[in-house]
Design a protein around this motif. Structure first.
Motif, mmCIF file in Angstrom:
data_model
loop_
_atom_site.group_PDB
_atom_site.id
_atom_site.type_symbol
_atom_site.label_atom_id
_atom_site.label_comp_id
_atom_site.label_asym_id
_atom_site.label_seq_id
_atom_site.Cartn_x
_atom_site.Cartn_y
_atom_site.Cartn_z
ATOM 1 N N ASN A 117 12.656 23.629 -4.283
ATOM 2 C CA ASN A 117 11.328 24.223 -4.485
ATOM 3 C C ASN A 117 10.235 23.192 -4.772
ATOM 4 N N GLN A 118 10.348 22.029 -4.176
ATOM 5 C CA GLN A 118 9.257 21.041 -4.301
ATOM 6 C C GLN A 118 8.150 21.493 -3.340
ATOM 7 N N ALA A 119 7.194 22.244 -3.884
ATOM 8 C CA ALA A 119 6.210 22.934 -3.037
ATOM 9 C C ALA A 119 5.431 21.977 -2.143
ATOM 10 N N PHE A 120 5.162 20.769 -2.656
ATOM 11 C CA PHE A 120 4.338 19.848 -1.862
ATOM 12 C C PHE A 120 4.988 19.512 -0.526
ATOM 13 N N VAL A 121 6.302 19.635 -0.468
ATOM 14 C CA VAL A 121 7.007 19.337 0.790
ATOM 15 C C VAL A 121 6.501 20.280 1.888
ATOM 16 N N GLU B 58 -0.802 1.006 -9.167
ATOM 17 C CA GLU B 58 0.178 -0.009 -9.562
ATOM 18 C C GLU B 58 1.585 0.486 -9.310
ATOM 19 N N LYS B 59 2.429 -0.364 -8.793
ATOM 20 C CA LYS B 59 3.825 0.000 -8.601
ATOM 21 C C LYS B 59 4.592 -0.277 -9.885
ATOM 22 N N SER B 60 5.464 0.646 -10.256
ATOM 23 C CA SER B 60 6.324 0.440 -11.416
ATOM 24 C C SER B 60 7.637 -0.158 -10.919
ATOM 25 N N ARG B 61 7.764 -1.438 -11.072
ATOM 26 C CA ARG B 61 8.959 -2.123 -10.552
ATOM 27 C C ARG B 61 9.473 -3.147 -11.563
ATOM 28 N N LYS B 62 10.791 -3.389 -11.504
ATOM 29 C CA LYS B 62 11.385 -4.432 -12.345
ATOM 30 C C LYS B 62 10.871 -5.801 -11.877
ATOM 31 N N VAL C 249 20.107 13.410 6.136
ATOM 32 C CA VAL C 249 20.130 12.314 5.148
ATOM 33 C C VAL C 249 18.916 12.381 4.223
ATOM 34 N N GLU C 250 17.765 12.669 4.759
ATOM 35 C CA GLU C 250 16.535 12.753 3.966
ATOM 36 C C GLU C 250 15.576 13.724 4.636
ATOM 37 N N LEU C 251 14.667 14.235 3.829
ATOM 38 C CA LEU C 251 13.499 14.934 4.365
ATOM 39 C C LEU C 251 12.306 14.016 4.137
ATOM 40 N N LEU D 255 0.810 -1.226 0.000
ATOM 41 C CA LEU D 255 0.000 0.000 0.000
ATOM 42 C C LEU D 255 0.841 1.273 0.000
ATOM 43 N N ARG D 256 2.070 1.192 0.562
ATOM 44 C CA ARG D 256 2.881 2.414 0.651
ATOM 45 C C ARG D 256 3.218 2.943 -0.728
ATOM 46 N N LYS D 257 3.064 4.217 -0.899
ATOM 47 C CA LYS D 257 3.457 4.858 -2.159
ATOM 48 C C LYS D 257 3.839 6.294 -1.827
ATOM 49 N N SER D 258 4.526 6.923 -2.739
ATOM 50 C CA SER D 258 4.903 8.316 -2.501
ATOM 51 C C SER D 258 3.667 9.193 -2.587
ATOM 52 N N VAL D 259 3.453 10.000 -1.562
ATOM 53 C CA VAL D 259 2.307 10.916 -1.520
ATOM 54 C C VAL D 259 2.839 12.334 -1.690
ATOM 55 N N ARG D 260 2.300 13.035 -2.673
ATOM 56 C CA ARG D 260 2.790 14.388 -2.968
ATOM 57 C C ARG D 260 1.681 15.421 -2.900
ATOM 58 N N SER D 261 0.570 15.046 -2.284
ATOM 59 C CA SER D 261 -0.541 15.976 -2.108
ATOM 60 C C SER D 261 -1.214 15.646 -0.777
ATOM 61 N N THR E 224 3.469 9.591 3.055
ATOM 62 C CA THR E 224 4.813 10.168 3.166
ATOM 63 C C THR E 224 5.456 10.205 1.790
ATOM 64 N N CYS E 225 6.539 10.932 1.689
ATOM 65 C CA CYS E 225 7.369 10.851 0.482
ATOM 66 C C CYS E 225 8.823 11.035 0.904
ATOM 67 N N TRP E 226 9.673 10.163 0.437
ATOM 68 C CA TRP E 226 11.113 10.338 0.663
ATOM 69 C C TRP E 226 11.563 11.536 -0.167
ATOM 70 N N ILE E 227 12.383 12.378 0.423
ATOM 71 C CA ILE E 227 12.909 13.524 -0.316
ATOM 72 C C ILE E 227 14.437 13.546 -0.204
ATOM 73 N N GLY E 228 15.067 13.271 -1.337
ATOM 74 C CA GLY E 228 16.535 13.335 -1.386
ATOM 75 C C GLY E 228 17.029 14.545 -2.153
ATOM 76 N N ALA E 229 16.109 15.210 -2.851
ATOM 77 C CA ALA E 229 16.494 16.401 -3.614
ATOM 78 C C ALA E 229 16.378 17.623 -2.713
ATOM 79 N N PHE E 230 17.444 17.906 -2.003
ATOM 80 C CA PHE E 230 17.464 19.098 -1.132
ATOM 81 C C PHE E 230 18.908 19.522 -0.946
#
Ligand SMILES: Cc1cc2nc3c(=O)[nH]c(=O)nc-3n(C[C@H](O)[C@H](O)[C@H](O)COP(=O)(O)O)c2cc1C
Length: 170
Positions: free
Chosen positions: A65-69, A155-159, A140-142, A9-15, A116-122
């Motif tokens: 400037n990832q505003a959703f953060v 759907e998860k996009s995974r190999k 390390v992360e936000l 169920l976990r997925k990146s949430v940006r809203s 939640t969303c992992w944030i490494g772009a900071f």
């Protein structure tokens, strides 16, 4: 909810909904991090819990400037108290230890109806300066977190498994 159901169920949430996260839930997430394993049980994770709206916006600015953060009601700055301890295998401990603790948070959040969303772009130096984080501490992360405002992708996009697993030999 089983662990596997939570993982699926976990997925990146940006809203996020404009709704605070209850202190009990926030504490439960931090407790999930506290119980994480770490190399030599060093437990070097440290968390800055950012709830003030103005500060969240500033942190979002430092996150490319990832505003959703900044729109999430809570942003965690996930830090390591030191960055020089290595395991016998040569790998640095702190990114691994932090990742495990952060993953505990992201999975526990699912069970509590939070996203939640992992944030490494900071920019680490900017985040440290905003939050008064000491020089020797690494960010390390936000992780923005809150109640999800949209369903997001199902759907998860995974190999496929056979492209990432070798049995008995590489
Ligand atoms: C270490 C790490 C850093 C990430 N940094 C960002 C980021 O800065 N911004 C963002 O929108 N997503 C970020 N993500 C989210 C990934 O894009 C996302 O996890 C991946 O596309 C898989 O999607 P899912 O989380 O919905 O399963 C990051 C994920 C990880 C694990």
């Amino acid at each position: 909810m089983t662990v596997m159901e939570t993982i699926k169920l976990r997925k990146s949430v940006r809203s996020f909904e404009d709704r605070p996260v209850e202190d009990e839930k926030l504490n439960a997430l931090l407790e999930a991090a506290r119980l994480a394993p770490s190399a030599s049980n060093r437990q070097e994770w440290r968390f800055v819990v950012v709830r003030e709206a103005e500060m969240r916006k500033k942190v979002a600015g430092a996150a490319n400037n990832q505003a959703f953060v900044g729109e999430a009601p809570v942003v965690l700055a996930c830090c390591a108290e030191s960055d020089n301890h290595r395991m016998a295998c040569g790998q640095l401990c702190y990114p691994i230890d932090l990742a495990i603790a952060i993953d505990h948070i992201s999975l526990a959040a699912v069970e509590l109806g939070l996203g939640t969303c992992w944030i490494g772009a900071f920019q680490e130096d900017k985040v440290k300066s905003l939050l008064g984080i000491p020089d020797e501490v690494r960010v390390v992360e936000l992780m923005p977190l809150g109640y999800p405002a949209d369903a997001g992708p199902k759907e998860k996009s995974r190999k496929p498994l056979d492209s990432i697993v070798h049995w008995d030999r590489w």
